[in-house]
Design a protein around this motif. Structure first.
Motif, mmCIF file in Angstrom:
data_model
loop_
_atom_site.group_PDB
_atom_site.id
_atom_site.type_symbol
_atom_site.label_atom_id
_atom_site.label_comp_id
_atom_site.label_asym_id
_atom_site.label_seq_id
_atom_site.Cartn_x
_atom_site.Cartn_y
_atom_site.Cartn_z
ATOM 1 N N LEU A 121 0.425 -1.003 0.251
ATOM 2 C CA LEU A 121 -0.399 -0.210 0.742
ATOM 3 C C LEU A 121 0.813 1.024 0.200
ATOM 4 C CD1 LEU A 121 -2.361 -1.126 2.662
ATOM 5 C CD2 LEU A 121 -2.881 -1.332 -0.127
ATOM 6 N N ALA A 122 0.298 2.264 -0.964
ATOM 7 C CA ALA A 122 1.907 3.596 -0.688
ATOM 8 C C ALA A 122 0.362 4.768 -0.466
ATOM 9 C CB ALA A 122 2.051 3.218 -2.440
ATOM 10 N N LEU A 123 1.318 5.994 -1.132
ATOM 11 C CA LEU A 123 0.366 7.651 -0.300
ATOM 12 C C LEU A 123 -1.020 7.587 -0.659
ATOM 13 C CD1 LEU A 123 1.726 9.748 1.443
ATOM 14 C CD2 LEU A 123 2.355 10.296 -1.064
ATOM 15 N N ASP A 124 -1.053 6.828 -1.970
ATOM 16 C CA ASP A 124 -2.493 7.055 -1.980
ATOM 17 C C ASP A 124 -3.425 6.344 -1.402
ATOM 18 O OD1 ASP A 124 -2.368 8.615 -4.415
ATOM 19 O OD2 ASP A 124 -2.686 6.975 -5.319
ATOM 20 N N TYR A 125 -2.941 5.306 -0.966
ATOM 21 C CA TYR A 125 -4.147 4.335 0.475
ATOM 22 C C TYR A 125 -3.741 5.033 1.623
ATOM 23 C CZ TYR A 125 -4.881 1.014 3.962
ATOM 24 O OH TYR A 125 -5.451 0.644 5.009
ATOM 25 N N PHE A 126 -3.144 5.422 1.859
ATOM 26 C CA PHE A 126 -2.970 6.382 3.103
ATOM 27 C C PHE A 126 -3.328 7.608 3.259
ATOM 28 C CE2 PHE A 126 -0.603 3.190 5.032
ATOM 29 C CZ PHE A 126 0.644 2.535 4.148
ATOM 30 N N ARG A 127 -3.463 8.159 1.564
ATOM 31 C CA ARG A 127 -4.602 9.959 1.706
ATOM 32 C C ARG A 127 -5.822 9.583 2.099
ATOM 33 N NH1 ARG A 127 -1.129 11.325 -2.846
ATOM 34 N NH2 ARG A 127 0.475 13.390 -2.721
ATOM 35 N N ASP A 128 -6.536 8.227 1.371
ATOM 36 C CA ASP A 128 -7.700 7.119 1.508
ATOM 37 C C ASP A 128 -8.277 7.357 2.453
ATOM 38 O OD1 ASP A 128 -9.971 7.357 -0.304
ATOM 39 O OD2 ASP A 128 -9.930 4.804 0.645
ATOM 40 N N ARG A 129 -6.905 6.830 3.205
ATOM 41 C CA ARG A 129 -7.647 6.568 4.639
ATOM 42 C C ARG A 129 -7.549 7.997 5.723
ATOM 43 N NH1 ARG A 129 -5.271 1.320 7.905
ATOM 44 N NH2 ARG A 129 -5.776 2.014 10.330
ATOM 45 N N ASP A 130 -6.967 8.615 5.171
ATOM 46 C CA ASP A 130 -6.482 9.899 6.106
ATOM 47 C C ASP A 130 -8.234 10.625 5.958
ATOM 48 O OD1 ASP A 130 -2.826 11.238 5.216
ATOM 49 O OD2 ASP A 130 -4.259 9.708 6.974
ATOM 50 N N HIS A 131 -8.552 10.728 4.088
ATOM 51 C CA HIS A 131 -9.831 11.281 4.441
ATOM 52 C C HIS A 131 -10.564 10.551 5.123
ATOM 53 C CE1 HIS A 131 -12.707 13.395 2.632
ATOM 54 N NE2 HIS A 131 -13.302 12.400 2.296
ATOM 55 N N ARG A 132 -10.935 9.193 5.168
ATOM 56 C CA ARG A 132 -12.322 8.516 5.989
ATOM 57 C C ARG A 132 -11.971 8.677 7.224
ATOM 58 N NH1 ARG A 132 -10.461 2.830 5.125
ATOM 59 N NH2 ARG A 132 -9.259 3.160 3.557
#
Lengths: 73, 293
Positions: B224-235
């Motif tokens: 899992l890379a940066l996009d996943y963690f951005r999405d998780r931050d958003h959630r």
């Protein structure tokens, strides 16, 4: 002048400590992860210890020859 | 079964200590061997220089004797021959010491490099195994099953369950896990909390280390890379310095901790003094870092 023999001895101690740690762990941690840890980490580290010990010993013997050359003249 | 897991956890902690001790002692031995060889080479070279000077002096005396056509130069001639032999012997000693060093140095470099890599790999392995064992203990002590996820900890969101083993070579951004004990930050400008003036606090970085171990490293092990963690931050409504994306970017992006590997097996800091300071304060034993040789 200092010889390499104290360094050889010290390296022998640290290599032996790792072997003892492995033996101690093997008595209490039996699952497949320990086998994998042994294969991936401990055995390669011990191989590196042996390889380095051989290089240290060779350097020690060559330095001894050098000292003998000096003291024989 | 629970006793077996407890024993395994204890063995795992002992192995971790043994690995760190082996790494520290190995660095000391490598440094000591290098110093002995260097000292010997310098001593042999100095001895050769002294013997050459003696030989030159003997030759000058002999030539002066011959020039004066005196009849008692044989003693001086013998001295020339004697000093010449001493020069040859000292020269041989220098060559042997050079030979010892040139044969030993590649072995020394290899040992430092491979020990460092295997130690980092081993610590990573043990770090990955410990939460699994601890979660088993947590679960069994609360009547749950062996597959339950870990509770408590840093108060972060639930980590990815059962992370695969993280090898040092699989860390993102060309980083590798480096034992904090091997980092020489004696020249650090960070003296305490008052040194944090760049928009984040020591507490922010402690949060980031927790996020690294609980979420980001297990996630990275699942590719899992940066996009996943951005999405998780958003959630999870995380922003700024206390977000997984900032944690991922900070440890694996352009501002990653940057170290230079020294010949003594230790590391000099090029970037990341604040994180290393916090790691020491928080008892974190290893940090991801980009290492240059």
């Amino acid at each position: 002048m200092t010889l390499l023999s104290p360094v050889v001895a010290r390296h022998g101690d640290l290599a032996a400590a790792l072997v003892r740690a492995e033996e101690s762990a093997s008595r209490t941690w039996h699952d497949e992860r320990f086998a994998m840890f042994e294969a991936r980490v401990l055995r390669p580290l011990q191989d590196e210890d042996r390889r380095f010990a051989a290089a240290l010993e060779a350097a020690h013997q060559t330095l001894l020859l050098a000292y003998q050359s000096l003291t024989s003249s | 079964m629970s006793d077996e897991v407890r024993a395994a956890l204890s063995a795992l902690m002992s192995l971790r200590s043994a690995l760190l001790q082996h790494s520290r002692d190995g660095s000391d031995v490598v440094g000591a061997a290098g110093r002995v060889l260097q000292d010997a080479r310098q001593a042999f070279a100095a001895d050769l220089a002294r013997r050459i000077a003696d030989h030159n002096e003997a030759q000058r005396a002999y030539q002066a004797c011959l020039a004066q056509r005196k009849g008692w130069c044989s003693g001086l001639e013998a001295r020339v021959q004697r000093t010449q032999l001493r020069v040859v012997a000292a020269h041989r000693a220098v060559l042997l010491a050079d030979e010892a060093a040139s044969a030993f140095l590649p072995a020394q470099r290899r040992y430092s490099r491979e020990s460092e890599r295997l130690t980092a790999d081993g610590l990573s392995f043990l770090s990955a195994a410990a939460p699994e064992l601890e979660s088993y203990l947590d679960a069994t002590s609360h009547g749950g099953g062996a597959g339950a996820t870990r509770s408590g900890g840093a108060g972060l969101a639930t980590a990815v369950s059962s992370p695969p083993l993280l090898s040092a070579t699989t860390l993102p951004g060309g980083t590798t896990l480096v034992p904090v004990d091997l980092i020489d930050d004696s020249d650090s400008p960070v003296k305490g909390p008052e040194s944090f003036t760049k928009g984040y606090s020591p507490e922010d970085l402690r949060w980031s280390f927790d996020a690294l171990h609980e979420v980001v490293l297990p996630g990275a092990a699942h590719d899992l890379a940066l996009d996943y963690f951005r999405d998780r931050d958003h959630r999870e409504r995380l922003t700024g310095t206390r977000s997984y994306a900032a944690c991922y970017d900070g440890f694996f992006g352009d501002s990653a901790i940057h170290l230079s590997a020294g010949s003594d097996g230790r590391y000099v800091v090029a970037n990341g003094y604040h994180r290393i300071w916090v790691a020491r304060q928080a008892g974190v034993t290893e940090v991801p870092a980009r290492v240059s040789r």
